[in-house]
Design an enzyme around this catalytic site. Sequence first.
Site, PDB file in Angstrom:
ATOM      1  N   ARG A 103      11.462  -9.676   8.050  1.00 47.54           N
ATOM      2  CA  ARG A 103      11.943 -10.126   6.858  1.00 47.54           C
ATOM      3  C   ARG A 103      13.496 -10.208   7.021  1.00 47.54           C
ATOM      4  O   ARG A 103      14.122  -9.178   7.538  1.00 47.54           O
ATOM      5  CB  ARG A 103      11.581  -9.071   5.724  1.00 47.54           C
ATOM      6  CG  ARG A 103      10.459  -9.752   4.995  1.00 47.54           C
ATOM      7  CD  ARG A 103       9.814  -8.568   3.998  1.00 47.54           C
ATOM      8  NE  ARG A 103      11.010  -8.048   3.231  1.00 47.54           N
ATOM      9  CZ  ARG A 103      10.693  -7.247   2.065  1.00 47.54           C
ATOM     10  NH1 ARG A 103       9.417  -7.022   1.681  1.00 47.54           N
ATOM     11  NH2 ARG A 103      11.528  -6.883   1.147  1.00 47.54           N
ATOM     12  N   LYS A 130       5.287   0.652  -1.550  1.00 53.31           N
ATOM     13  CA  LYS A 130       4.590  -0.030  -2.869  1.00 53.31           C
ATOM     14  C   LYS A 130       3.610  -1.118  -2.408  1.00 53.31           C
ATOM     15  O   LYS A 130       2.227  -1.184  -2.827  1.00 53.31           O
ATOM     16  CB  LYS A 130       5.677  -0.628  -3.782  1.00 53.31           C
ATOM     17  CG  LYS A 130       6.793   0.287  -4.108  1.00 53.31           C
ATOM     18  CD  LYS A 130       7.764  -0.502  -5.099  1.00 53.31           C
ATOM     19  CE  LYS A 130       8.484  -1.323  -4.484  1.00 53.31           C
ATOM     20  NZ  LYS A 130       9.468  -0.993  -3.416  1.00 53.31           N
ATOM     21  N   ARG A 165       9.959  -2.631  10.671  1.00 50.25           N
ATOM     22  CA  ARG A 165       8.537  -3.241  10.125  1.00 50.25           C
ATOM     23  C   ARG A 165       8.737  -4.698  10.620  1.00 50.25           C
ATOM     24  O   ARG A 165       9.623  -5.274  11.102  1.00 50.25           O
ATOM     25  CB  ARG A 165       9.075  -3.593   8.649  1.00 50.25           C
ATOM     26  CG  ARG A 165       8.144  -4.411   7.884  1.00 50.25           C
ATOM     27  CD  ARG A 165       7.955  -4.122   6.349  1.00 50.25           C
ATOM     28  NE  ARG A 165       9.051  -4.546   5.663  1.00 50.25           N
ATOM     29  CZ  ARG A 165       9.420  -4.473   4.537  1.00 50.25           C
ATOM     30  NH1 ARG A 165       8.605  -3.955   3.729  1.00 50.25           N
ATOM     31  NH2 ARG A 165      10.391  -4.653   4.045  1.00 50.25           N
ATOM     32  N   ARG A 184      11.918  -4.286 -12.832  1.00 57.66           N
ATOM     33  CA  ARG A 184      13.030  -3.797 -11.803  1.00 57.66           C
ATOM     34  C   ARG A 184      14.406  -3.619 -12.591  1.00 57.66           C
ATOM     35  O   ARG A 184      15.522  -3.028 -12.214  1.00 57.66           O
ATOM     36  CB  ARG A 184      13.336  -4.616 -10.801  1.00 57.66           C
ATOM     37  CG  ARG A 184      13.326  -4.003  -9.176  1.00 57.66           C
ATOM     38  CD  ARG A 184      12.746  -5.138  -8.508  1.00 57.66           C
ATOM     39  NE  ARG A 184      13.291  -4.868  -7.116  1.00 57.66           N
ATOM     40  CZ  ARG A 184      12.492  -4.931  -6.110  1.00 57.66           C
ATOM     41  NH1 ARG A 184      11.101  -5.308  -6.196  1.00 57.66           N
ATOM     42  NH2 ARG A 184      12.766  -4.838  -4.772  1.00 57.66           N
ATOM     43  N   ARG A 231      19.933  -3.129  -0.937  1.00 57.06           N
ATOM     44  CA  ARG A 231      18.962  -3.044  -1.788  1.00 57.06           C
ATOM     45  C   ARG A 231      18.749  -1.668  -2.340  1.00 57.06           C
ATOM     46  O   ARG A 231      18.289  -1.390  -3.541  1.00 57.06           O
ATOM     47  CB  ARG A 231      17.613  -3.481  -0.951  1.00 57.06           C
ATOM     48  CG  ARG A 231      17.612  -4.771  -0.747  1.00 57.06           C
ATOM     49  CD  ARG A 231      16.606  -5.196   0.585  1.00 57.06           C
ATOM     50  NE  ARG A 231      15.276  -4.790   0.606  1.00 57.06           N
ATOM     51  CZ  ARG A 231      14.270  -4.464   1.624  1.00 57.06           C
ATOM     52  NH1 ARG A 231      14.847  -4.529   2.792  1.00 57.06           N
ATOM     53  NH2 ARG A 231      13.259  -4.174   1.334  1.00 57.06           N
TER      54      ARG A 231
HETATM   55  P1  AP5 Z   1       5.709  -1.305   2.358  1.00 54.87           P
HETATM   56  O1  AP5 Z   1       4.373  -1.209   1.615  1.00 54.87           O
HETATM   57  O2  AP5 Z   1       6.073  -2.641   2.480  1.00 54.87           O
HETATM   58  O3  AP5 Z   1       6.920  -0.890   1.091  1.00 54.87           O
HETATM   59  P2  AP5 Z   1       7.611  -1.430  -0.023  1.00 54.87           P
HETATM   60  O4  AP5 Z   1       7.938  -0.332  -1.099  1.00 54.87           O
HETATM   61  O5  AP5 Z   1       6.744  -2.697  -0.574  1.00 54.87           O
HETATM   62  O6  AP5 Z   1       8.866  -2.274   0.482  1.00 54.87           O
HETATM   63  P3  AP5 Z   1       9.647  -3.458   0.416  1.00 54.87           P
HETATM   64  O7  AP5 Z   1      10.558  -3.842   1.229  1.00 54.87           O
HETATM   65  O8  AP5 Z   1       8.781  -4.682  -0.042  1.00 54.87           O
HETATM   66  O9  AP5 Z   1      10.368  -3.179  -1.143  1.00 54.87           O
HETATM   67  P4  AP5 Z   1      11.398  -3.922  -1.768  1.00 54.87           P
HETATM   68  O10 AP5 Z   1      11.158  -3.366  -3.258  1.00 54.87           O
HETATM   69  O11 AP5 Z   1      12.610  -3.908  -1.504  1.00 54.87           O
HETATM   70  O12 AP5 Z   1      10.974  -5.392  -1.695  1.00 54.87           O
HETATM   71  P5  AP5 Z   1      10.439  -6.519  -2.618  1.00 54.87           P
HETATM   72  O13 AP5 Z   1       9.740  -7.371  -1.460  1.00 54.87           O
HETATM   73  O14 AP5 Z   1       9.886  -5.795  -3.911  1.00 54.87           O
HETATM   74  O15 AP5 Z   1       6.224  -0.163   3.461  1.00 54.87           O
HETATM   75  C1  AP5 Z   1       7.340  -0.471   4.237  1.00 54.87           C
HETATM   76  C2  AP5 Z   1       7.082  -0.147   5.782  1.00 54.87           C
HETATM   77  O16 AP5 Z   1       6.773   1.166   5.694  1.00 54.87           O
HETATM   78  C3  AP5 Z   1       5.968  -1.032   6.214  1.00 54.87           C
HETATM   79  O17 AP5 Z   1       6.197  -1.224   7.552  1.00 54.87           O
HETATM   80  C4  AP5 Z   1       4.612   0.007   6.066  1.00 54.87           C
HETATM   81  O18 AP5 Z   1       3.795  -0.373   7.225  1.00 54.87           O
HETATM   82  C5  AP5 Z   1       5.328   1.159   6.357  1.00 54.87           C
HETATM   83  N1  AP5 Z   1       4.715   2.420   5.363  1.00 54.87           N
HETATM   84  C6  AP5 Z   1       4.041   2.232   3.986  1.00 54.87           C
HETATM   85  N2  AP5 Z   1       3.795   3.434   3.682  1.00 54.87           N
HETATM   86  C7  AP5 Z   1       3.746   4.259   4.899  1.00 54.87           C
HETATM   87  C8  AP5 Z   1       3.480   5.720   5.147  1.00 54.87           C
HETATM   88  N3  AP5 Z   1       3.022   6.394   4.026  1.00 54.87           N
HETATM   89  N4  AP5 Z   1       3.931   6.328   6.159  1.00 54.87           N
HETATM   90  C9  AP5 Z   1       4.493   5.537   7.294  1.00 54.87           C
HETATM   91  N5  AP5 Z   1       4.713   4.192   7.070  1.00 54.87           N
HETATM   92  C10 AP5 Z   1       4.560   3.635   5.886  1.00 54.87           C
HETATM   93  O19 AP5 Z   1      11.791  -7.217  -3.076  1.00 54.87           O
HETATM   94  C11 AP5 Z   1      12.438  -7.989  -2.076  1.00 54.87           C
HETATM   95  C12 AP5 Z   1      13.630  -8.669  -3.098  1.00 54.87           C
HETATM   96  O20 AP5 Z   1      13.106  -9.886  -3.966  1.00 54.87           O
HETATM   97  C13 AP5 Z   1      14.553  -7.972  -3.720  1.00 54.87           C
HETATM   98  O21 AP5 Z   1      15.501  -7.376  -3.092  1.00 54.87           O
HETATM   99  C14 AP5 Z   1      15.109  -8.983  -4.840  1.00 54.87           C
HETATM  100  O22 AP5 Z   1      16.081  -9.722  -4.326  1.00 54.87           O
HETATM  101  C15 AP5 Z   1      13.901  -9.815  -5.097  1.00 54.87           C
HETATM  102  N6  AP5 Z   1      12.967  -9.287  -6.112  1.00 54.87           N
HETATM  103  C16 AP5 Z   1      11.561  -8.788  -5.979  1.00 54.87           C
HETATM  104  N7  AP5 Z   1      11.349  -8.517  -7.287  1.00 54.87           N
HETATM  105  C17 AP5 Z   1      12.378  -8.593  -8.046  1.00 54.87           C
HETATM  106  C18 AP5 Z   1      12.651  -8.326  -9.466  1.00 54.87           C
HETATM  107  N8  AP5 Z   1      11.501  -7.703 -10.208  1.00 54.87           N
HETATM  108  N9  AP5 Z   1      13.724  -8.851 -10.150  1.00 54.87           N
HETATM  109  C19 AP5 Z   1      14.841  -9.123  -9.409  1.00 54.87           C
HETATM  110  N10 AP5 Z   1      14.656  -9.615  -8.064  1.00 54.87           N
HETATM  111  C20 AP5 Z   1      13.351  -8.971  -7.307  1.00 54.87           C
HETATM  112 MG    MG Z   2       6.733  -4.688  -0.791  1.00 53.98          MG
END
Ligand code: AP5
Ligand code: MG
Length: 218
Positions: A161, A13, A127, A88, A172
């Site tokens: 992270r 994402k 990552r 979410r 997660r």
């Molecule tokens: P990346 O692009 O970073 O993937 P992502 O989907 O953004 O993964 P996240 O880990 O950020 O998702 P998440 O939803 O768990 O975390 P968030 O920060 O939103 O890609 C991942 C890796 O793969 C990278 O190394 C990239 O280079 C590689 N990659 C990407 N595309 C690729 C491809 N096509 N091929 C190969 N490699 C690839 O949330 C974190 C925490 O915050 C949550 O757990 C929660 O505690 C809190 N939080 C966030 N939003 C909310 C909400 N709305 N409500 C409540 N709590 C929330």
């Molecule tokens: Mg992300």
Amino acid sequence: MITIFLGPPGSGKGTQADQVAKFFNFKPLSTGDLLRAEINAKTQLGNEIKEIVNSGKLVEDDIVLKLIERNLKKNSNINGFILDGFPRTIIQAKKLTEYLEKLGKKIDCVIEFNVDKKLLVNRLINRYQCKSCGAPYNKLYKNPRVEGVCDICGSTEFTTRKDDKKDVILRRFEEYKDLTSPLLPYYNNLGILYKVSADQEVKKIFDEICNILKNVLT
Ligand code: AP5
Ligand code: MG
């Protein structure tokens, strides 16, 4: 234009939100990034949510809603947003719609990142990012051009992270399955859900998303 990127942890994402937003001149808004910024700045909110985020559980709806409203308001002159990782929960989704209605706006499209869980765990445990500028890297897919030196700022320090540990990653995924995946039928019923296969190369996924957005725009 308001687009939501919906998908499990590591589905790409953030990677796509940055590139697609740049292409359309939209603003990417990641609630994960906003929450981590609060934690790193050690604000009162950051201290309150630190344990929750690091344990892989979702932060309370009200907290995330306030953060997102503040950021939408702050950037009200922008012509499009990509919401990465928000909403979410069904409550967040309903409140977002209510909030946008008040502004005379609506969600134009929701992109689901569809990909196998096994692949994602592997992506996430590999990552890492530059400690200084935050540039993202991955041991499997994308290392700096010169080993140990950030391509963007030249720093030699890197970090991971706190929630990218195996047990936290699994938590997660559980949160995604239980609380977030019900949003898929919810948005499908509204006729605004589009799917992409997120196990392809980054550029291919980028092209697919851009084509969907172009079609929705016209
Ligand atoms: P990346 O692009 O970073 O993937 P992502 O989907 O953004 O993964 P996240 O880990 O950020 O998702 P998440 O939803 O768990 O975390 P968030 O920060 O939103 O890609 C991942 C890796 O793969 C990278 O190394 C990239 O280079 C590689 N990659 C990407 N595309 C690729 C491809 N096509 N091929 C190969 N490699 C690839 O949330 C974190 C925490 O915050 C949550 O757990 C929660 O505690 C809190 N939080 C966030 N939003 C909310 C909400 N709305 N409500 C409540 N709590 C929330
Ligand atoms: Mg992300």
